[in-house]
Design a protein around this motif. Sequence first.
Motif, short mmCIF file in Angstrom:
data_model
loop_
_atom_site.label_atom_id
_atom_site.label_comp_id
_atom_site.label_asym_id
_atom_site.label_seq_id
_atom_site.Cartn_x
_atom_site.Cartn_y
_atom_site.Cartn_z
N ASP A 62 -1.94 20.96 17.53
CA ASP A 62 -1.12 20.27 18.92
C ASP A 62 -0.83 21.48 19.99
O ASP A 62 -1.01 21.47 21.09
N MET A 93 0.85 -1.23 -0.14
CA MET A 93 0.10 -0.12 -0.17
C MET A 93 0.98 1.15 0.15
O MET A 93 2.00 1.46 0.76
N ALA A 94 0.39 2.28 -0.72
CA ALA A 94 1.33 3.45 -0.78
C ALA A 94 1.11 4.12 0.47
O ALA A 94 -0.24 4.48 0.89
N THR A 95 2.17 5.03 0.75
CA THR A 95 1.69 5.81 2.13
C THR A 95 1.34 7.19 1.44
O THR A 95 1.70 7.56 0.87
N ARG A 96 0.07 7.55 2.33
CA ARG A 96 -0.54 8.96 1.99
C ARG A 96 0.22 9.97 2.75
O ARG A 96 0.70 9.77 3.86
N VAL A 97 0.25 11.11 2.27
CA VAL A 97 0.80 12.35 3.07
C VAL A 97 0.05 12.72 4.39
O VAL A 97 -1.40 12.52 4.21
N ASN A 98 0.44 12.70 5.35
CA ASN A 98 0.03 13.55 6.53
C ASN A 98 -0.44 15.16 6.41
O ASN A 98 0.25 15.82 6.41
N GLU A 99 -1.75 15.20 5.88
CA GLU A 99 -2.34 16.66 5.38
C GLU A 99 -2.47 17.39 6.62
O GLU A 99 -2.81 16.99 7.76
N GLY A 100 -2.68 18.80 6.42
CA GLY A 100 -3.08 19.22 7.41
C GLY A 100 -1.78 19.88 8.13
O GLY A 100 -0.71 19.67 7.95
N HIS A 101 -2.04 20.66 9.25
CA HIS A 101 -1.02 21.37 9.97
C HIS A 101 -1.18 20.90 11.65
O HIS A 101 -1.49 21.89 12.43
N ALA A 102 -0.88 19.48 11.81
CA ALA A 102 -1.42 19.03 13.02
C ALA A 102 -0.32 19.67 14.27
O ALA A 102 -1.08 19.89 15.16
N PRO A 103 0.92 19.95 13.88
CA PRO A 103 1.59 20.43 15.25
C PRO A 103 1.16 21.91 15.77
O PRO A 103 1.22 22.06 16.65
#
Lengths: 497, 86
Positions: free
Chosen positions: B14, B1-11
């Motif tokens: 947080d 499975m291809a890894t998808r990008v962690n979209e958004g600005h989580a840090p």
Amino acid sequence: MVDIADKTALLGDLIQNSALIKPEIMLIIWASFCLLVPKDTRRWVSIFALTGLAISGFSLYWTYGYQGSAFGGMLQLDAFGAFFKILFLTNAAVCIFMSRKYMDIEEEQSGEYYCLILFATVGMMFMAAAVDLITIFISLELMAICEFILVGYLRGNRRSNEAAMKFFLLGAFSTGLLLYGMSLLYGLSGSTSLEVIAKAMEAGAAKNPLMLVAMITLIAGLGFKIAAVPFHMWCPDAYEGAPTSITAFISVGPKAAAFAVLFRIFLSGLGPVATDPTYLRLLSVLAVLTMTWANLAALTQTNIKRLLAYSTISHAGYLLLGLIAGKDNGGVTAVAIYLFLYAFMNLGAFTIIVMVRRKGLVGDTIDDLKGLVTKNPGAAIMMTVFVASLAGLPPTAGFLAKYAIFSALIEAYFKTHYTYLVILAVIGVINSVVAFYYYWLIVRAMFLIEPTDDVKLTFSPGVVTALTVTFAVTLGILLYPEPLLNFARAASNSFLR
Amino acid sequence: MATRVNEGHAPVCDTISRMTDKKSDIKALADLMVIGIMFVAGIAIGLGIGHFVDRWFGTGPWGTLVFILMGIAAGFINLFRTISKT
């Protein structure tokens, strides 16, 4: 009071010395200009940075051949430094080539990125020439601070932020340790100059019990920079989180710079300590741990950047073997050859990973390479050559690199008759065999497993150039290795003892 | 499975949520303040053990050498674990 004649002499001396560090000065000017590039022309800043590297390279050509010290013995200009400077400039150039399209995809194209790469390269270049503890420390920090920022350059990506934080905190503590070792060396010798320290060691400072603590803290501090086990834990996380082009950059340049410093300190600065069997055995334990642990840890990795991180750690172990073999037995020549060739094969492998990255796809797992041969046979063959070279298989560059290291060890054995040198060579060969397996996993994914998607590779003139250069050196060096061997030998011979 | 990008600005999110939660903020600060002590303690303990091993078994300087190195390594591992947790 200083009179005018003294001032004029001082100024003349400064100008004369500055001419000797022209490559570094040119790069500093270009790096500063990178920050001034207007926002709408940021895509062209990479070309501007490459021009800076080319000009620095030409300046290096003009200063090549000069053998002597500059700035009152703070820097040493010799073939050893020049060899490493060429390596750093090439490393930066290949990384910039692969960065142009990649940073567009990451939407982080900016002048600061290229500026930091150039400043980190300046730090490395000074590290290769530094023969004074103060210069070594300042240039090392210049490189390290740029690295910390570059690893966390993807501000919106949690992994990148986390990697930068880990790298920064661990790096800060290791620098503290290194500085502690340096302060002890200063305390034992009364000078920061490696030449004076070497004389103090010969005069008896080496027998002082504090030397033991100084050596351990120096080994730990520099061991962190080269990611030797057990100071390696930052490496896989930093590699995984950093932008792939930066992973490539920090996997070659900073390691080579740390090895240059390691050679300057151990073989120039520590005099008789460098040949003391106790410390050599300690380094041997470190080398065996590094090779074995890294190769075993790499076997279970599914993320290709983490796998290559462990591969880099294991290569640091092989390189330590060159340090143990020593200057007189071809150890410096072998390490120089190894680092130069390792740069090309590793950068080549990272270029392929950069090409897998697309919008919405990180492309950093081994699974992302599944069926690459059906999508792009050329890229699959090139990647196979790069991993075969990393594994040390003939007729690739990696074979020559490993051959140089192991033959230096055997030569050292015939001169000293220390049995542990042969044991080290055997452990090195066994580790190379273990490494075949995880490199094979990459080849298997590309050739033997059907693709699960139809995602095509990202091509751009930059990555094609990077790929062509790295592939040509990796495969072609065995056909004509003479220039590299001669240059590496000159680097070793010029080495100040 | 291809890894998808962690979209958004989580840090960023947080950091904001952490700032609003003062208790966890103080706990994180306390955890980070221990780092310095832990690092030095690891090295000191290593040095102590190495010194006594050498004195009892006459193995000098190997005991000190190996145990300081182990102390430094333990310091780094502790540091790494604390950062990963925090």
